[in-house]
Design a protein around this motif. Structure first.
Motif, PDB file in Angstrom:
ATOM      1  N   GLU A  51       0.736  -1.176   0.046  1.00 46.23           N
ATOM      2  CA  GLU A  51      -0.115   0.088  -0.008  1.00 46.23           C
ATOM      3  C   GLU A  51       0.812   1.203   0.147  1.00 46.23           C
ATOM      4  N   GLU A  52       2.053   1.322   0.799  1.00 49.37           N
ATOM      5  CA  GLU A  52       2.985   2.404   0.818  1.00 49.37           C
ATOM      6  C   GLU A  52       3.316   2.441  -0.801  1.00 49.37           C
ATOM      7  N   ARG A  53       3.826   1.493  -1.346  1.00 51.51           N
ATOM      8  CA  ARG A  53       3.990   1.791  -3.063  1.00 51.51           C
ATOM      9  C   ARG A  53       3.183   2.307  -3.642  1.00 51.51           C
ATOM     10  N   THR A  54       1.952   1.782  -3.438  1.00 50.60           N
ATOM     11  CA  THR A  54       0.609   2.230  -4.359  1.00 50.60           C
ATOM     12  C   THR A  54       0.513   3.802  -4.145  1.00 50.60           C
ATOM     13  N   LEU A  55       0.362   3.959  -2.941  1.00 46.78           N
ATOM     14  CA  LEU A  55       0.042   5.286  -2.503  1.00 46.78           C
ATOM     15  C   LEU A  55       1.007   6.524  -2.758  1.00 46.78           C
ATOM     16  N   LYS A  56       2.262   6.042  -2.737  1.00 46.19           N
ATOM     17  CA  LYS A  56       3.361   6.992  -3.069  1.00 46.19           C
ATOM     18  C   LYS A  56       3.294   7.108  -4.750  1.00 46.19           C
ATOM     19  N   GLU A  57       3.199   5.880  -5.438  1.00 49.21           N
ATOM     20  CA  GLU A  57       3.252   5.864  -6.873  1.00 49.21           C
ATOM     21  C   GLU A  57       2.137   7.047  -7.395  1.00 49.21           C
ATOM     22  N   LEU A  58       1.156   6.933  -6.512  1.00 47.50           N
ATOM     23  CA  LEU A  58      -0.109   7.832  -7.104  1.00 47.50           C
ATOM     24  C   LEU A  58       0.018   9.194  -6.685  1.00 47.50           C
ATOM     25  N   LEU A  59       0.821   9.549  -5.741  1.00 49.68           N
ATOM     26  CA  LEU A  59       1.136  10.863  -5.471  1.00 49.68           C
ATOM     27  C   LEU A  59       1.763  11.717  -6.593  1.00 49.68           C
ATOM     28  N   VAL A  60       2.236  11.072  -7.540  1.00 50.12           N
ATOM     29  CA  VAL A  60       2.923  11.841  -8.752  1.00 50.12           C
ATOM     30  C   VAL A  60       1.872  12.232  -9.534  1.00 50.12           C
ATOM     31  N   ILE A  61       1.007  11.472 -10.034  1.00 51.42           N
ATOM     32  CA  ILE A  61      -0.111  11.795 -10.928  1.00 51.42           C
ATOM     33  C   ILE A  61      -1.318  12.752  -9.965  1.00 51.42           C
ATOM     34  N   GLN A  62      -1.432  12.575  -8.906  1.00 48.44           N
ATOM     35  CA  GLN A  62      -2.315  13.505  -8.099  1.00 48.44           C
ATOM     36  C   GLN A  62      -1.684  14.841  -7.979  1.00 48.44           C
TER      37      GLN A  62
END
Ligand code: FAD
Length: 386
Positions: free
Chosen positions: A100-111
């Motif tokens: 989940e840490e990876r998913t959430l951090k990856e999404l931060l870029v597009i967000q």
């Protein structure tokens, strides 16, 4: 039966999407008719929603639409005077596992690139956001402080009242049973009470969206699945943001909850596997499942008493994205369906986009949004924050 009345646009469905769409269409001076088979506004999925409003999504289209929705929800009372119980508590996504840490951090870029105010907090910082969170194994989480919640009932009623004040007409307890067509274009609708003419008909029928699309000869992948929710007794304030836990465990894909400003905790779970169909009777499996997950996350919740549960329908699509666009097969027929678990938060932003589509005044950003939501996409992707 003869065609008695003519409009610029007919909207099928006075729900989370149809009501704000009617408001935006009427605002631009169009003559609008909204038809709903229910006896009043928002009686479909709208009133089953728990009120969460976020722009925290995984794609630019929904982020853009919901940022606009949040502007409308958050400024509503100041602009129009009626209270829709908007509260800016934020949304938080927790991470207890590296996945989940990876998913959430990856999404931060597009967000962040899409203009969302969101940040990652490590465990110590996240415990300041949610002081009662179980610290054992906590890695951290994201917080988007500008998200919040509002009342789906008060909001849909506010949009309905304003749409009416702007001249939109609503007819309740009237079911659309067919479309009037000729030469490959739509000319209006037939209902159980009469016929109405319009060069534009919008399918905003939510979980029944595929039924209405079938009247145009379209086979669209919107299937209702059911989700349950509950509300507790009111207690003193202890929780600010919506808390979302996206860890899948046996029986559920994720769950989320928040404390209403009047003290009640309101919560929901995403069953896995999905429960397909129209059945909205409460189940006996929901409460034990969601309660044990919630108490695991915030142990002090164990003392809260639940007051009521209910079940409603998500109009689901295969990839978790809405279906919005003009039908190629029938000129003048627009799809605005498949809102999944996010129709309330998408509604006002989407309503304005629908109005620009009808007027032919979409801009480049709108066209990019519509590519994501196209009825003619391949439905192969998967939304990460469904
Ligand atoms: C438990 C639960 C919690 C949820 N929580 C949230 C949340 O926190 N935030 C969020 O954004 N979303 C949430 N949702 C999802 C949200 O409720 C839906 O995405 C949204 O309501 C769909 O809006 P809609 O306008 O497409 O459909 P609806 O609101 O269902 O409106 C469709 C309308 O069309 C009418 N209709 C259908 N067929 C016809 C016909 N033939 N003729 C005339 N009228 C017709 C229906 O009567 C209905 O009123 C939740 C849903 C559930 C079940």
């Amino acid at each position: 039966m003869t065609t008695t009345r003519s409009f610029d646009v007919i909207v099928v469905g006075a729900g989370s999407v149809g009501a704000p769409a009617a408001m935006a269409l009427a605002e631009s001076g169009l003559k609008v008719l909204v038809l709903d088979r229910a006896p009043s506004v928002g009686q479909g999925s709208n009133k089953r929603a728990i009120g969460g409003l976020r722009a925290t999504h995984s794609d630019p289209a929904k982020i853009r639409l919901c940022l606009r929705s949040l502007e409308i929800f958050s400024t509503w009372k100041a602009r129009y005077g009626n209270d829709i119980e908007w509260y800016k508590g934020g949304y938080s996504y927790v991470a207890y596992r590296p996945e989940e840490e990876r998913t959430l951090k990856e999404l931060l870029v597009i967000q962040k690139a899409s203009g969302l105010n969101i940040d990652w907090h490590d465990a110590a910082s996240f415990r300041r956001v949610i002081p009662d969170i179980n610290p054992e194994g906590l890695i951290g989480g994201t917080l988007s402080p500008d998200d919040g919640h509002a009342s789906p009932l008060l909001a849909v009623h506010a949009f309905y009242s304003r749409a009416k004040a702007l001249g939109a007409q609503f007819r309740f307890a009237e079911t659309v049973t067919g479309l009037l067509t000729s030469g490959g274009r739509v000319n209006g609708v037939r209902t159980d009470k009469g016929e109405y003419a319009a060069p534009v008909v919008i399918d905003a029928a939510g979980p029944w969206g595929a039924e209405v699309a079938a009247m145009a000869g379209l086979d669209i992948p919107v299937r209702p699945d059911s989700h349950e929710a509950a509300v507790t007794e009111a207690v003193a304030r202890f929780l600010e943001p919506m808390v979302v836990d996206i860890r899948p465990v046996a029986g559920s894909a994720n769950f989320y909850f928040y404390q209403h400003h009047t003290g009640q905790v309101i919560f929901c779970i995403t069953p896995d596997p999905s429960i397909w169909g129209m059945d909205v009777r409460e189940t006996s499996s929901f409460l034990p499942m969601v309660a044990s997950r919630m108490v695991g996350l915030i142990p002090r919740l164990r003392n809260l008493r639940v007051r009521r549960t209910w079940r409603g329908l998500y109009p689901m699509t295969p990839d978790g994205f809405p279906i919005v666009g003009w039908a190629r097969e029938l000129e003048g027929f627009m799809l605005a369906v498949g809102m999944c678990g996010q129709g309330f938060m998408l509604g006002p932003g989407l309503g304005e986009l629908i109005s620009r589509m009808v007027q032919g005044s979409t801009d480049e950003g709108d066209r990019e949004t519509l590519t994501y939501l196209s009825p003619y996409r391949e439905f192969k992707g998967q939304e990460k924050l469904k």
